[in-house]
Design an enzyme around this catalytic site. Sequence first.
Site, PDB file in Angstrom:
ATOM      1  N   ALA A 153      -2.722   1.203   1.858  1.00 16.28           N
ATOM      2  CA  ALA A 153      -3.420   1.342   0.580  1.00 16.28           C
ATOM      3  C   ALA A 153      -3.609  -0.020  -0.039  1.00 16.28           C
ATOM      4  O   ALA A 153      -2.720  -0.871   0.028  1.00 16.28           O
ATOM      5  CB  ALA A 153      -2.631   2.233  -0.359  1.00 16.28           C
ATOM      6  N   LYS A 154      -4.789  -0.152  -0.634  1.00 15.32           N
ATOM      7  CA  LYS A 154      -5.092  -1.402  -1.336  1.00 15.32           C
ATOM      8  C   LYS A 154      -4.024  -1.652  -2.400  1.00 15.32           C
ATOM      9  O   LYS A 154      -3.552  -2.757  -2.578  1.00 15.32           O
ATOM     10  CB  LYS A 154      -6.458  -1.274  -2.003  1.00 15.32           C
ATOM     11  CG  LYS A 154      -7.583  -1.222  -0.992  1.00 15.32           C
ATOM     12  CD  LYS A 154      -8.905  -0.812  -1.616  1.00 15.32           C
ATOM     13  CE  LYS A 154      -9.094   0.685  -1.603  1.00 15.32           C
ATOM     14  NZ  LYS A 154     -10.475   1.126  -1.615  1.00 15.32           N
TER      15      LYS A 154
END
Length: 298
Positions: free
Chosen positions: A270-271
């Site tokens: 995930a960013k």
Amino acid sequence: MTRPVFRFAPSPNGRLHLGHALSALLNDALARSSGGRLLLRIEDIDPTRSRPDLVAALQDDLAWLGLRFAAPVRRQSAHLDTYRALVEGLAARGLAYPCFCSRGTIAAAVAAETARGRETARDPDGAPLYPGLCRGLPEAEARARREAGEPHTWRLDMARALSAAPGPHAVRSFTVERAGPVHRIGAGAIEPADPARWGDPVLARRDVPTSYHLAVVTDDAAQGVTHVVRGADLRASTDLHVLLQALLGAPSPCYHHHTLLLDASGAKLAKSRGSRSLADLRAAGEAPADLRRRLGFA
Ligand code: GLU
């Protein structure tokens, strides 16, 4: 058979990471092996998180990976009027209602239920199901509050939606067969869908006249998408998507939800958790061919 249509649909909220590359490359590989087309859709409905520089950056990353998309690129922010009209149409059929509850109001109602020893069921994302406070508001009151400018979302009335489109609802899924770098559309299956596990989901947010669910269903239909390939984290959403398709008279594509790449700690990339972006890998000297090989596409 008509030519399959695939799409890659990133949200420009941050830089693309390896998980996005896997999804995009899998869509590309399947489009190639089936003689299909690959489309790009920019899911930029979030006015606070979407940024024009990130749209340009993701297109640059995809070009660097060697991916080419058939024109035109669809941007969700250009279709807000379409989504608004669809929500109005559902409301006119009695299938959607305005909801004036803030997050705080909902949390308090859920806490009160818990205090009475009644546990509120949760949706597949883990959020408590909406307790229905605005579901039965008299029409005149709801209109007056809207006309007075009170902020509101629009929710699907699940019970009424299921009366209008009783089902049984199902997701048509397909597997992917792999021989080395070649990926092909494999066997299909029919999976029962249970849209009710989403309760009364939000169709339009306070700040945007749509939600992810409504926009994705509308756009897959508008773009003529026949095969949706996306991460397993969206599998549960598909149960709701097939109901929305039935309500809107939209065709239902076939779905493949691929397993997610995990980071060293076993969490999904995930960013927001700082997973290495494609930009970082590029800067570190990784070549697109290496990355394709690493993900099984060369
Ligand atoms: N925009 C979504 C995301 O970036 C993907 C939506 C979809 O493929 O249906 O996670």
